[in-house]
Write a protein that holds these residues in place. Structure first.
Motif, PDB file in Angstrom:
ATOM      1  N   PHE A  85       0.830  -1.209   0.000  1.00 12.06           N
ATOM      2  CA  PHE A  85       0.000   0.000   0.000  1.00 12.06           C
ATOM      3  C   PHE A  85       0.860   1.254   0.000  1.00 12.06           C
ATOM      4  CE2 PHE A  85      -2.556   3.249   2.235  1.00 12.06           C
ATOM      5  CZ  PHE A  85      -3.654   3.279   1.387  1.00 12.06           C
ATOM      6  N   GLN A  86       1.940   1.246   0.789  1.00 16.94           N
ATOM      7  CA  GLN A  86       2.814   2.410   0.880  1.00 16.94           C
ATOM      8  C   GLN A  86       3.548   2.660  -0.433  1.00 16.94           C
ATOM      9  OE1 GLN A  86       3.450   4.847   3.133  1.00 16.94           O
ATOM     10  NE2 GLN A  86       4.960   5.667   1.685  1.00 16.94           N
ATOM     11  N   ASN A  87       4.097   1.607  -1.044  1.00 20.44           N
ATOM     12  CA  ASN A  87       4.871   1.802  -2.268  1.00 20.44           C
ATOM     13  C   ASN A  87       4.013   2.308  -3.411  1.00 20.44           C
ATOM     14  OD1 ASN A  87       5.908   0.551  -5.024  1.00 20.44           O
ATOM     15  ND2 ASN A  87       7.691   0.855  -3.720  1.00 20.44           N
ATOM     16  N   ILE A  88       2.872   1.665  -3.626  1.00 16.39           N
ATOM     17  CA  ILE A  88       1.995   2.112  -4.711  1.00 16.39           C
ATOM     18  C   ILE A  88       1.390   3.466  -4.367  1.00 16.39           C
ATOM     19  CG2 ILE A  88      -0.099   1.566  -6.011  1.00 16.39           C
ATOM     20  CD1 ILE A  88       0.571  -1.380  -5.699  1.00 16.39           C
ATOM     21  N   GLY A  89       1.035   3.660  -3.095  1.00 17.68           N
ATOM     22  CA  GLY A  89       0.445   4.927  -2.668  1.00 17.68           C
ATOM     23  C   GLY A  89       1.381   6.102  -2.846  1.00 17.68           C
ATOM     24  N   MET A  90       2.679   5.907  -2.567  1.00 22.94           N
ATOM     25  CA  MET A  90       3.623   7.020  -2.710  1.00 22.94           C
ATOM     26  C   MET A  90       3.883   7.321  -4.184  1.00 22.94           C
ATOM     27  SD  MET A  90       7.313   5.376  -1.677  1.00 22.94           S
ATOM     28  CE  MET A  90       8.256   4.346  -2.834  1.00 22.94           C
ATOM     29  N   SER A  91       3.652   6.353  -5.063  1.00 22.80           N
ATOM     30  CA  SER A  91       3.869   6.570  -6.497  1.00 22.80           C
ATOM     31  C   SER A  91       2.765   7.417  -7.119  1.00 22.80           C
ATOM     32  CB  SER A  91       3.954   5.222  -7.232  1.00 22.80           C
ATOM     33  OG  SER A  91       5.019   4.443  -6.734  1.00 22.80           O
ATOM     34  N   ILE A  92       1.592   7.445  -6.472  1.00 26.76           N
ATOM     35  CA  ILE A  92       0.452   8.189  -7.019  1.00 26.76           C
ATOM     36  C   ILE A  92       0.059   9.353  -6.105  1.00 26.76           C
ATOM     37  CG2 ILE A  92      -0.432   6.225  -8.327  1.00 26.76           C
ATOM     38  CD1 ILE A  92      -2.406   5.678  -6.102  1.00 26.76           C
ATOM     39  N   GLN A  93       0.967   9.763  -5.216  1.00 24.60           N
ATOM     40  CA  GLN A  93       0.791  10.905  -4.312  1.00 24.60           C
ATOM     41  C   GLN A  93      -0.300  10.669  -3.273  1.00 24.60           C
ATOM     42  OE1 GLN A  93       0.144  14.731  -6.198  1.00 24.60           O
ATOM     43  NE2 GLN A  93       0.905  15.873  -4.434  1.00 24.60           N
ATOM     44  N   LEU A  94      -0.663   9.439  -3.046  1.00 24.16           N
ATOM     45  CA  LEU A  94      -1.620   9.135  -1.992  1.00 24.16           C
ATOM     46  C   LEU A  94      -0.940   9.188  -0.628  1.00 24.16           C
ATOM     47  CD1 LEU A  94      -4.559   8.243  -1.430  1.00 24.16           C
ATOM     48  CD2 LEU A  94      -3.771   5.876  -1.559  1.00 24.16           C
ATOM     49  N   LEU A  95       0.368   8.869  -0.600  1.00 22.03           N
ATOM     50  CA  LEU A  95       1.150   8.852   0.633  1.00 22.03           C
ATOM     51  C   LEU A  95       2.517   9.482   0.373  1.00 22.03           C
ATOM     52  CD1 LEU A  95       0.357   5.192   1.743  1.00 22.03           C
ATOM     53  CD2 LEU A  95      -0.505   7.258   2.845  1.00 22.03           C
ATOM     54  N   PRO A  96       3.203   9.941   1.427  1.00 20.07           N
ATOM     55  CA  PRO A  96       4.554  10.505   1.243  1.00 20.07           C
ATOM     56  C   PRO A  96       5.549   9.440   0.797  1.00 20.07           C
ATOM     57  CG  PRO A  96       3.628  11.116   3.386  1.00 20.07           C
ATOM     58  CD  PRO A  96       2.732  10.061   2.819  1.00 20.07           C
ATOM     59  N   ILE A  97       6.586   9.856   0.104  1.00 20.53           N
ATOM     60  CA  ILE A  97       7.629   8.934  -0.336  1.00 20.53           C
ATOM     61  C   ILE A  97       8.493   8.535   0.858  1.00 20.53           C
ATOM     62  CG2 ILE A  97       9.731   8.735  -1.728  1.00 20.53           C
ATOM     63  CD1 ILE A  97       8.402  10.418  -3.850  1.00 20.53           C
ATOM     64  N   THR A  98       8.662   7.231   1.053  1.00 16.86           N
ATOM     65  CA  THR A  98       9.426   6.734   2.203  1.00 16.86           C
ATOM     66  C   THR A  98      10.571   5.813   1.798  1.00 16.86           C
ATOM     67  OG1 THR A  98       7.865   4.898   2.468  1.00 16.86           O
ATOM     68  CG2 THR A  98       7.456   6.890   3.766  1.00 16.86           C
ATOM     69  N   GLY A  99      10.726   5.519   0.535  1.00 17.82           N
ATOM     70  CA  GLY A  99      11.841   4.677   0.110  1.00 17.82           C
ATOM     71  C   GLY A  99      11.630   3.197   0.347  1.00 17.82           C
ATOM     72  N   LEU A 100      10.385   2.763   0.409  1.00 12.31           N
ATOM     73  CA  LEU A 100      10.101   1.333   0.585  1.00 12.31           C
ATOM     74  C   LEU A 100       9.995   0.640  -0.773  1.00 12.31           C
ATOM     75  CD1 LEU A 100       7.435   1.103   3.450  1.00 12.31           C
ATOM     76  CD2 LEU A 100       9.746   0.172   3.459  1.00 12.31           C
ATOM     77  N   PRO A 101      10.619  -0.523  -0.945  1.00 14.74           N
ATOM     78  CA  PRO A 101      10.499  -1.256  -2.210  1.00 14.74           C
ATOM     79  C   PRO A 101       9.139  -1.930  -2.327  1.00 14.74           C
ATOM     80  CG  PRO A 101      11.802  -2.521  -0.647  1.00 14.74           C
ATOM     81  CD  PRO A 101      11.532  -1.196   0.002  1.00 14.74           C
ATOM     82  N   LEU A 102       8.749  -2.239  -3.556  1.00 14.94           N
ATOM     83  CA  LEU A 102       7.523  -2.990  -3.800  1.00 14.94           C
ATOM     84  C   LEU A 102       7.854  -4.470  -3.658  1.00 14.94           C
ATOM     85  CD1 LEU A 102       4.548  -2.835  -4.603  1.00 14.94           C
ATOM     86  CD2 LEU A 102       5.252  -2.938  -7.002  1.00 14.94           C
ATOM     87  N   PRO A 103       7.264  -5.165  -2.687  1.00 13.63           N
ATOM     88  CA  PRO A 103       7.635  -6.560  -2.406  1.00 13.63           C
ATOM     89  C   PRO A 103       7.644  -7.444  -3.648  1.00 13.63           C
ATOM     90  CG  PRO A 103       6.170  -5.764  -0.702  1.00 13.63           C
ATOM     91  CD  PRO A 103       6.240  -4.675  -1.747  1.00 13.63           C
ATOM     92  N   PHE A 104       8.722  -8.215  -3.789  1.00 12.46           N
ATOM     93  CA  PHE A 104       8.922  -9.213  -4.842  1.00 12.46           C
ATOM     94  C   PHE A 104       9.174  -8.612  -6.231  1.00 12.46           C
ATOM     95  CE2 PHE A 104       6.135 -11.452  -1.778  1.00 12.46           C
ATOM     96  CZ  PHE A 104       7.021 -12.447  -1.401  1.00 12.46           C
ATOM     97  N   ILE A 105       8.894  -7.326  -6.429  1.00 12.34           N
ATOM     98  CA  ILE A 105       9.029  -6.739  -7.766  1.00 12.34           C
ATOM     99  C   ILE A 105      10.237  -5.805  -7.848  1.00 12.34           C
ATOM    100  CG2 ILE A 105       7.935  -5.225  -9.464  1.00 12.34           C
ATOM    101  CD1 ILE A 105       5.305  -6.464  -8.866  1.00 12.34           C
ATOM    102  N   SER A 106      10.421  -4.952  -6.850  1.00 15.50           N
ATOM    103  CA  SER A 106      11.588  -4.068  -6.845  1.00 15.50           C
ATOM    104  C   SER A 106      12.874  -4.878  -6.761  1.00 15.50           C
ATOM    105  CB  SER A 106      11.517  -3.108  -5.657  1.00 15.50           C
ATOM    106  OG  SER A 106      10.438  -2.221  -5.789  1.00 15.50           O
ATOM    107  N   TYR A 107      13.927  -4.345  -7.368  1.00 11.73           N
ATOM    108  CA  TYR A 107      15.228  -4.993  -7.253  1.00 11.73           C
ATOM    109  C   TYR A 107      15.791  -4.798  -5.853  1.00 11.73           C
ATOM    110  CZ  TYR A 107      20.168  -5.959  -7.589  1.00 11.73           C
ATOM    111  OH  TYR A 107      21.416  -6.468  -7.345  1.00 11.73           O
ATOM    112  N   GLY A 108      16.405  -5.857  -5.327  1.00 12.48           N
ATOM    113  CA  GLY A 108      17.039  -5.751  -4.011  1.00 12.48           C
ATOM    114  C   GLY A 108      17.277  -7.125  -3.425  1.00 12.48           C
TER     115      GLY A 108
END
Length: 391
Positions: free
Chosen positions: A340-363
């Motif tokens: 929720f946080q990762n997708i939300g911060m991408s669409i300005q629903l939530l502040p950017i916090t630097g959390l990766p999108l589980p299983f999809i982001s590289y890391g």
């Protein structure tokens, strides 16, 4: 104690994970040509495949043991996690501690970075689940207010040390995930709602007081926060609320909104990414999906995550042992908040916090942590027995 004979493999959960992994690797493959030149010598697609292969081995190892073994080692895991965070705090050993963008959150070993905060998420879930089960096993016939408060103290007490150490790195994203995990387990721990509603009321009042202070003393409050350790948090909030005005903090958000909006319904097509976004292969990978495949592609990814969480919820409800249920609920809290946080911060629903999108982001650290979590869920599901006359 259950043995390994007759284990039930949850192929539905595995297929959902395979589908998400395919989305991750394919998206990273399409992103590679758009990344800055400093990444020319790093093939994120290949490395992500390697991390998934290692994560599959982790799942296999986790499945070899009854998940109750992890409960017996709860304090050991927690101690290891705290020790690693303390090593980062005191910069020991300095040759291995890695700092990036002002945050000292990693160890760098053999060219790869390891983030202890990621593993601490699962370690904390295991310990908190263990404490809840042990506390409830000893409860009297009539639970008192004092008894419930003592359980609350235990749950919050073990969460505070890692949260404090992670806040000092600083790593706001991981700090919030640990808070979300703690909140999820408190909600299902059996603590009476009168206590929980009182806590929610206190938090709401504190929030209202802070809003009031900002309303009547904006200059003083801004100066206080900027000069404190939470100055970076203040900047992120300004970048979220007014991204065009605060370019330093709002630049990434503005670019993300442009990329997602330009994808429209069907997307621009594979490799047709025209909007540059910093760190797109990690925190902002959802924008690459939205720009290439539009609203439809984004909806498919969200649906896969919904199915993943739904499958985990059924595992928690059907588990024969309380520890398995609490463990799964903690993992659900972790995944749900991060998605929720990762997708939300991408669409300005939530502040950017630097959390990766589980299983999809590289890391590497994050992906291994998620695979460890899925291994625990598969372990719980495989050792859940159903009976004809089960109540």
């Amino acid at each position: 104690m259950n043995n390994n004979q007759g284990l039930k493999i949850d192929f539905t959960l595995i297929m959902i994970l395979v589908a998400i992994a395919a989305v991750s690797c394919f998206t990273l493959y399409t992103i590679q040509p758009t990344l800055p030149s400093k990444y020319d010598y790093t093939n994120f697609f290949t490395k992500q495949l390697q991390w998934y292969a290692l994560g599959t081995i982790v799942i296999g190892v986790v499945m070899l043991f009854d998940y109750d073994r992890f409960r017996q080692l709860a304090w050991v895991f927690y101690g290891i996690g705290i020790m690693m965070l303390l090593m980062l705090e005191f910069n020991v050993p300095s040759s291995l501690v890695h700092e990036n963008n002002g945050a000292r959150s990693w160890f760098k070993i053999a060219g790869n970075t390891i983030q202890p905060g990621e593993f601490m998420k699962v370690f904390l879930i295991i310990l908190q689940s263990h404490l809840i089960v042990r506390h409830n096993e000893k409860r009297p016939n009539e639970r008192s207010l004092k008894y419930d408060l003592w359980l609350l103290v235990k749950i919050v007490g073990v969460a505070l040390p890692p949260m404090a150490l992670i806040a000092k790195q600083p790593d706001l994203g991981t700090f919030l995930v640990l808070a979300a995990i703690t909140a999820a387990l408190i909600l299902v721990s059996g603590i009476r709602w009168r206590i929980l509603l009182s806590i929610i009321g206190i938090i709401s009042m504190v929030a209202l007081v802070l809003v009031g202070l900002f309303q009547f003393f904006p200059v003083a409050m801004e100066k206080l926060l900027v000069e404190s350790d939470f100055g970076h948090v203040t900047g992120r909030f300004y970048g979220w609320l007014q991204p065009e005005e605060y370019e330093d903090y709002g630049y990434q958000l503005v670019r993300a909104m442009m990329a997602i909006g330009s994808g429209q319904l069907m997307g621009k097509g594979i490799n047709e990414m025209q909007v540059y976004i910093p760190e797109r292969h990690t925190d902002m990978i959802f924008t690459a999906i939205a720009e290439q495949f539009g609203f439809i592609g984004s909806s498919i990814v969200v649906t896969l995550f919904f199915l993943l969480i739904y499958r985990m919820i059924t595992t928690a409800l059907e588990s024969n042992e309380p520890f398995g249920s609490y463990l799964t609920v903690g993992l659900i809290g972790m995944f749900t908040f991060q998605i929720f946080q990762n997708i939300g911060m991408s669409i300005q629903l939530l502040p950017i916090t630097g959390l990766p999108l589980p299983f999809i982001s590289y890391g590497g650290s994050s992906l291994i942590t998620y695979m460890l979590a899925i291994g625990l869920v598969l372990n719980i599901r495989s050792r859940t027995r159903t009976y004809m006359f089960d109540s």
